[in-house]
Design a protein around this motif. Sequence first.
Motif, PDB file in Angstrom:
ATOM      1  N   UNK A 209      -2.063   3.762  14.910  1.00  0.00           N
ATOM      2  CA  UNK A 209      -0.791   3.072  15.116  1.00  0.00           C
ATOM      3  C   UNK A 209      -0.350   2.286  13.880  1.00  0.00           C
ATOM      4  N   UNK A 210      -0.972   2.574  12.751  1.00  0.00           N
ATOM      5  CA  UNK A 210      -0.554   1.958  11.490  1.00  0.00           C
ATOM      6  C   UNK A 210       0.590   2.772  10.890  1.00  0.00           C
ATOM      7  N   UNK A 211       1.387   2.166   9.999  1.00  0.00           N
ATOM      8  CA  UNK A 211       2.371   2.959   9.259  1.00  0.00           C
ATOM      9  C   UNK A 211       1.683   4.127   8.548  1.00  0.00           C
ATOM     10  N   UNK A 212       2.388   5.279   8.479  1.00  0.00           N
ATOM     11  CA  UNK A 212       1.803   6.418   7.788  1.00  0.00           C
ATOM     12  C   UNK A 212       2.258   6.453   6.335  1.00  0.00           C
ATOM     13  N   UNK A 213       1.942   7.537   5.647  1.00  0.00           N
ATOM     14  CA  UNK A 213       2.254   7.620   4.220  1.00  0.00           C
ATOM     15  C   UNK A 213       3.760   7.509   3.965  1.00  0.00           C
ATOM     16  N   UNK A 214       4.584   8.134   4.839  1.00  0.00           N
ATOM     17  CA  UNK A 214       6.025   8.079   4.638  1.00  0.00           C
ATOM     18  C   UNK A 214       6.547   6.654   4.716  1.00  0.00           C
ATOM     19  N   UNK A 215       6.162   5.931   5.778  1.00  0.00           N
ATOM     20  CA  UNK A 215       6.627   4.557   5.926  1.00  0.00           C
ATOM     21  C   UNK A 215       6.028   3.665   4.843  1.00  0.00           C
ATOM     22  N   UNK A 216       4.780   3.942   4.469  1.00  0.00           N
ATOM     23  CA  UNK A 216       4.156   3.158   3.400  1.00  0.00           C
ATOM     24  C   UNK A 216       4.947   3.309   2.097  1.00  0.00           C
ATOM     25  N   UNK A 217       5.363   4.544   1.804  1.00  0.00           N
ATOM     26  CA  UNK A 217       6.158   4.773   0.596  1.00  0.00           C
ATOM     27  C   UNK A 217       7.468   4.008   0.664  1.00  0.00           C
ATOM     28  N   UNK A 218       8.078   3.953   1.857  1.00  0.00           N
ATOM     29  CA  UNK A 218       9.321   3.194   2.008  1.00  0.00           C
ATOM     30  C   UNK A 218       9.072   1.695   1.792  1.00  0.00           C
ATOM     31  N   UNK A 219       7.941   1.211   2.315  1.00  0.00           N
ATOM     32  CA  UNK A 219       7.621  -0.216   2.138  1.00  0.00           C
ATOM     33  C   UNK A 219       7.365  -0.521   0.652  1.00  0.00           C
TER      34      UNK A 219
ATOM     35  N   UNK B  20       6.770   6.551  -7.846  1.00  0.00           N
ATOM     36  CA  UNK B  20       5.849   7.593  -8.281  1.00  0.00           C
ATOM     37  C   UNK B  20       4.775   7.014  -9.204  1.00  0.00           C
ATOM     38  N   UNK B  21       5.189   6.140 -10.109  1.00  0.00           N
ATOM     39  CA  UNK B  21       4.241   5.526 -11.040  1.00  0.00           C
ATOM     40  C   UNK B  21       3.221   4.663 -10.300  1.00  0.00           C
ATOM     41  N   UNK B  22       3.699   3.893  -9.327  1.00  0.00           N
ATOM     42  CA  UNK B  22       2.810   3.005  -8.576  1.00  0.00           C
ATOM     43  C   UNK B  22       1.741   3.811  -7.837  1.00  0.00           C
ATOM     44  N   UNK B  23       2.163   4.852  -7.113  1.00  0.00           N
ATOM     45  CA  UNK B  23       1.204   5.633  -6.334  1.00  0.00           C
ATOM     46  C   UNK B  23       0.251   6.403  -7.245  1.00  0.00           C
ATOM     47  N   UNK B  24       0.768   6.945  -8.325  1.00  0.00           N
ATOM     48  CA  UNK B  24      -0.094   7.684  -9.246  1.00  0.00           C
ATOM     49  C   UNK B  24      -1.137   6.771  -9.881  1.00  0.00           C
ATOM     50  N   UNK B  25      -0.714   5.596 -10.296  1.00  0.00           N
ATOM     51  CA  UNK B  25      -1.653   4.690 -10.968  1.00  0.00           C
ATOM     52  C   UNK B  25      -2.671   4.102 -10.000  1.00  0.00           C
ATOM     53  N   UNK B  26      -2.247   3.841  -8.744  1.00  0.00           N
ATOM     54  CA  UNK B  26      -3.200   3.339  -7.750  1.00  0.00           C
ATOM     55  C   UNK B  26      -4.260   4.399  -7.443  1.00  0.00           C
ATOM     56  N   UNK B  27      -3.839   5.649  -7.393  1.00  0.00           N
ATOM     57  CA  UNK B  27      -4.808   6.735  -7.164  1.00  0.00           C
ATOM     58  C   UNK B  27      -5.729   6.914  -8.366  1.00  0.00           C
ATOM     59  N   UNK B  28      -5.203   6.710  -9.565  1.00  0.00           N
ATOM     60  CA  UNK B  28      -6.058   6.781 -10.749  1.00  0.00           C
ATOM     61  C   UNK B  28      -7.131   5.702 -10.693  1.00  0.00           C
ATOM     62  N   UNK B  29      -6.740   4.513 -10.249  1.00  0.00           N
ATOM     63  CA  UNK B  29      -7.718   3.430 -10.119  1.00  0.00           C
ATOM     64  C   UNK B  29      -8.754   3.771  -9.056  1.00  0.00           C
ATOM     65  N   UNK B  30      -8.330   4.379  -7.957  1.00  0.00           N
ATOM     66  CA  UNK B  30      -9.278   4.783  -6.918  1.00  0.00           C
ATOM     67  C   UNK B  30     -10.256   5.823  -7.459  1.00  0.00           C
ATOM     68  N   UNK B  31      -9.736   6.771  -8.209  1.00  0.00           N
ATOM     69  CA  UNK B  31     -10.614   7.789  -8.801  1.00  0.00           C
ATOM     70  C   UNK B  31     -11.645   7.137  -9.713  1.00  0.00           C
TER      71      UNK B  31
END
Length: 757
Positions: A335-345, A464-475
């Motif tokens: 029941x949490x926001x999904x990826x689509x809503x997260x991207x909007x937030x 796009x930059x935010x999500x890409x860089x956050x994933x790079x940090x996770x990697x």
Amino acid sequence: MRLRFTPTSITLSYLIFASAWVLMSDNLLGSLHLSAGHIELLQSAKGLVFVLLSSLLLGVMLHAYNAQHRRIRRTLRGSQQRLKLALEAAEFGHWGWHLGNQEAFFSTRYCHLLGVDELTSNTWIERIHPDDLPAFRRDLRQAADHQNEVQFHSAYRLRHADGQYRWIESFGKLLHDDNNQPERLIGIASDVTQRRNDEHMLRQAAAVFEATQEGVLVTNAALEIVHINPTFSRITGYDAAEVLGKSPTVLKSGRHDAAFYEALWQDLSQKGSWSGEIWNRRKSGEVYPQWQSIRSIHDAHGQLTHYVAVFSDISLLHRSQIERDHLAHFDPLTELPNRLLFSERVQHALTRAKRLQRGGAVLIVNIDHFKLINEGLGHNTGDALLKAVAKRFLDQLESGVTLARLGSDEFGLVLEGSEFDGLAVDLADKLLRSLDTPFALADQTLYINASIGIYEFCETSCLEQVMRNANSALHKAKSNGRQCVAVYSRELTDSAQQRFELAHALRHAIRNNQLVVHYQPLHSLNTGQLIGAEALVRWQHPERGLLAPGVFIPIAEETGLIGEIDAWVLNQASLQLAEWSNAGLELPRMAVNVSSRLLYRPELHTKIAALLESTRLDPARLELEVTESAVMQDPALAQEHLHKLRALGVNLSIDDFGTGYSSLARLKRLPVNKLKLDRSFVQGLPHDKDDQAIARAVIGLGHSLGMQVLAEGIEHLEQAEFLKACGCDSAQGYLFGRPMPAPAFAAQLSNLKREQT
């Protein structure tokens, strides 16, 4: 006053005149007392006078009769002309049908109804539709049976000259002869095809009107309801008696303002129609949404006569839309926001950051080794764990922080505003600490960890930059050994770019034969003899030179190319082994790595069987190495595939043993010949006590299960001596030889052959 003369009246008149003349003239002669001679003379004269007078009388009467007959004919011709004009104006043709000899007459206009020049009774019957022929014969028979005058009416389909059937409707009358017997039928006919079609369409329209699932409301120009259909009553709850004669405003919900209705009436007046969503009220008082279409109706003179409204109840559609919106934006499990809503937030946070000149942060959390939990304990346990993790994370958050589930085992958080500046790392540590407490799920107690990547954005960042860089940090966090936090830096982007470029170049390398196989010798610890080789892939990069597996194998695993590479190495190694054998250079065994991508391909055993047959290799000389983690991805399926491979006669070994999470119960059922002690447990030998204990345990376990044990990564003599003392069977590493190209390894085999001879 005009006298009407008929043959009977003329005859009676002549009889009366002649009788009167004879009686009166004879009486007159008798009263004169003349001689016989005179009487005879007068009788002759009287006869001549009678003939003269009777001829004059007859001529006058016949002249009057002819004049009367001419007047009648003129009147008849006028009537006929008027009848003909009337029939033509009404597009009627006339006809006659003699019941005795079955001869028929059809007027020119009747023939034109069927597009022909003339018709007879036979040609007319030939044109009648086969389905209507029995009705025609029945009508004809019934007409012939009537003794009194009867009206005749029929409608049949007749074939037109163009091949189409037309409906011809006839009205006529039955005429009788002098004996009052039915003699003939006469009448008129017209083409009623269009009227029939119109009536059919009207009946269809009426059926649709009554049966349609849409409500229909008809008002007159004064906006008084004049007609409704049953669906109107079903949807609104009002029956006809409650709304007929009233205004449609009885249905108003009060939800729309004056501007709404003003726009509606403007469309109706300008365009003649309006359609859209409107909220109305049922008889019960419930307000509900409709999709309604209204059209204005005008007569032939363009005068407004009616309004017709057609509507459907879209309450379910509205509820479905709300549910779809929820499903589109929220994860159904947590029941949490999904990826689509997260991207909007995140986008909303970036917009605020740009407007208020302040930043925020995005965190991506990945549960470590969650796949093993799903596969080992089942998806139900995995789902329960995810729900529990989501709840535990929510308990750690302040208001204003969005937590979302981005994927199977991945969560995202977005912090915005100056109050969160510098707190992202603290929050990440807080989330990791919350996982220290084990999760009690049914009869399972689970300990889990997570990796977290953080990107702190500013007012100039984009989504796009935010999500890409956050994933790079996770990697980066995962590369650092998991169970840690990594904050994005520019170097991570450079590294990600390099990985992308390397993955692209690797695809090119596979297609252009830039991969090569090197062979590392395997030695017996007891005898020191060469017992085999392991085939190891290298990349001969055109610019960077020879690249070791550690540079590109992780990229191959991420992109799914590893299965294709392994299959190529297996083929090359088998061909090389066969080539050496044909040259008299015997190598007891060739070991080849098999990744999980290749292991789980259903066609693997058939392809290896075909390879063995084509190279004529002894299957026992081929050894397939499967990593422990690959087997545990799907233990049951892995066991099935390994048994098929073992049935071919090839040897099997578990590579990197001790680094995974294999079950001993599973291990003992696997058809494996050898365990390979991972190099991470060899590096500390002989001094590290933990490595000593692990090495002894693995060697003892392998032998107790009837398997051989090979230690890899041996670089120093003291390591080899310790392992030999522990009973380890064989070894590989730089102490015994580095991986080398095929020609160099062949030269080593040749030297060994010469030494033995």
